[in-house]
Design a protein around this motif. Structure first.
Motif, PDB file in Angstrom:
ATOM      1  N   SER A  49       0.696  -1.202   0.038  1.00 20.33           N
ATOM      2  CA  SER A  49       0.202  -0.095   0.077  1.00 20.33           C
ATOM      3  C   SER A  49       0.800   1.261   0.004  1.00 20.33           C
ATOM      4  O   SER A  49       0.140   2.295  -0.283  1.00 20.33           O
ATOM      5  N   ASN A  50       2.148   1.325   0.203  1.00 15.51           N
ATOM      6  CA  ASN A  50       3.059   2.430   0.324  1.00 15.51           C
ATOM      7  C   ASN A  50       2.527   3.415   1.158  1.00 15.51           C
ATOM      8  O   ASN A  50       2.290   4.521   0.870  1.00 15.51           O
ATOM      9  N   GLN A  51       2.006   3.187   2.334  1.00 14.58           N
ATOM     10  CA  GLN A  51       1.400   3.970   3.347  1.00 14.58           C
ATOM     11  C   GLN A  51       2.294   5.046   3.719  1.00 14.58           C
ATOM     12  O   GLN A  51       1.807   6.193   3.957  1.00 14.58           O
ATOM     13  N   ARG A  52       3.562   4.795   3.722  1.00 11.81           N
ATOM     14  CA  ARG A  52       4.694   6.135   4.097  1.00 11.81           C
ATOM     15  C   ARG A  52       4.589   7.031   3.228  1.00 11.81           C
ATOM     16  O   ARG A  52       4.513   8.342   3.685  1.00 11.81           O
ATOM     17  N   ALA A  53       4.350   6.712   1.731  1.00 12.51           N
ATOM     18  CA  ALA A  53       4.419   7.722   0.860  1.00 12.51           C
ATOM     19  C   ALA A  53       3.058   8.563   1.084  1.00 12.51           C
ATOM     20  O   ALA A  53       3.220   9.566   0.636  1.00 12.51           O
ATOM     21  N   VAL A  54       1.723   8.129   1.398  1.00  9.14           N
ATOM     22  CA  VAL A  54       0.818   8.824   1.683  1.00  9.14           C
ATOM     23  C   VAL A  54       1.063   9.796   2.653  1.00  9.14           C
ATOM     24  O   VAL A  54       0.671  10.916   2.724  1.00  9.14           O
TER      25      VAL A  54
END
Length: 246
Positions: A49-54
């Motif tokens: 989900s690449n939550q860190r990018a969000v």
């Protein structure tokens, strides 16, 4: 790759399969499997989900070290995203409160049974109810919600998001982009863990179903109302974005 017959057919995934049903959406399903799914979401979403990018792109720029800012996570499931946002904000010395909502009592019950996290507010309420009550947030977000929605629900979510982020806020709804590459990557990437880490959960089966249900960037761009835009992320990610000041 035999999970869905016809994967090697040229037409596979060309069209969105909005009739496919995820196992975790079955309210009569296996409670233990659902709990294991929520428990393992944190690990799987950290990869896919690449939550860190969000957080870096959308949430962190809105935060302050002196004033508490509010984020709303819609369709929070087991609340793994809100907990991650709070953890990163604390590490950056920023003040954050995340309200995590979900209409599914099963997910809220599971999330409420986990250790308390300062700044996390869990509520079984809809986005429209919050908007009608005059609630406002600096960031309105969701993860892997859009592909669950029909056309009416999709439009209602975007309308609610505009109201909830009306006072200078932003809304960003992240989801999977449907593609053969993404499907193959998830199928192959999760295969080694199907009999250990993911065993007894819905993650592998539902992840593949989610990709079949998901949109492409072009499909979303064609139906977004004025003021909304879609941008691509990695890996096989889409973000539907609205900014009050844009």
């Amino acid at each position: 790759m035999s999970t869905v017959p016809g994967f090697f057919d040229s037409g596979f995934l060309r069209q969105r399969d909005d009739t496919a049903t995820e196992l975790m959406d079955d309210h009569d399903g296996d409670v233990a499997a659902l709990a294991r799914t929520y428990e393992r979401f944190r690990l799987v979403n950290a990869v896919v989900s690449n939550q860190r990018a969000v957080y870096r792109r959308w949430v962190r720029p809105c935060l302050s070290p002196t004033e508490t800012r509010r984020v709303l996570d819609i369709g929070t499931g087991g609340a793994d995203l809100p907990r991650a946002l709070l953890r990163w904000a604390r590490a950056d010395g920023l003040r954050l409160e995340v309200t995590a909502i979900d209409p599914d009592a099963r997910s809220l019950d599971w999330a409420l049974a986990q250790p308390a996290d300062p700044g996390l507010v869990l509520r079984r309420v809809s986005s429209s109810e919050l908007a009608d009550a005059g609630e406002r947030f600096e960031v309105v977000t969701s993860n892997h919600v859009l592909h669950h929605l029909d056309g009416h629900q999709f439009g209602a979510l975007l309308a609610d998001s505009e109201r909830l982020a009306a006072d200078g806020g932003i809304a960003v709804h992240a989801d999977i982009e449907r593609s053969r590459y993404g499907y193959a990557g998830f199928a192959l990437g999760t295969l080694p863990f199907s009999r250990n880490l993911l065993a007894g959960s819905y993650i592998r089966a539902d992840g593949l179903t989610s990709i079949r249900r998901s949109h492409t960037a072009a499909e979303l761009a064609a139906v977004l109302p004025p003021g909304w835009r879609v941008r691509r992320g990695i890996p096989s990610r889409l973000e539907v974005v609205w900014e009050a000041d844009a």
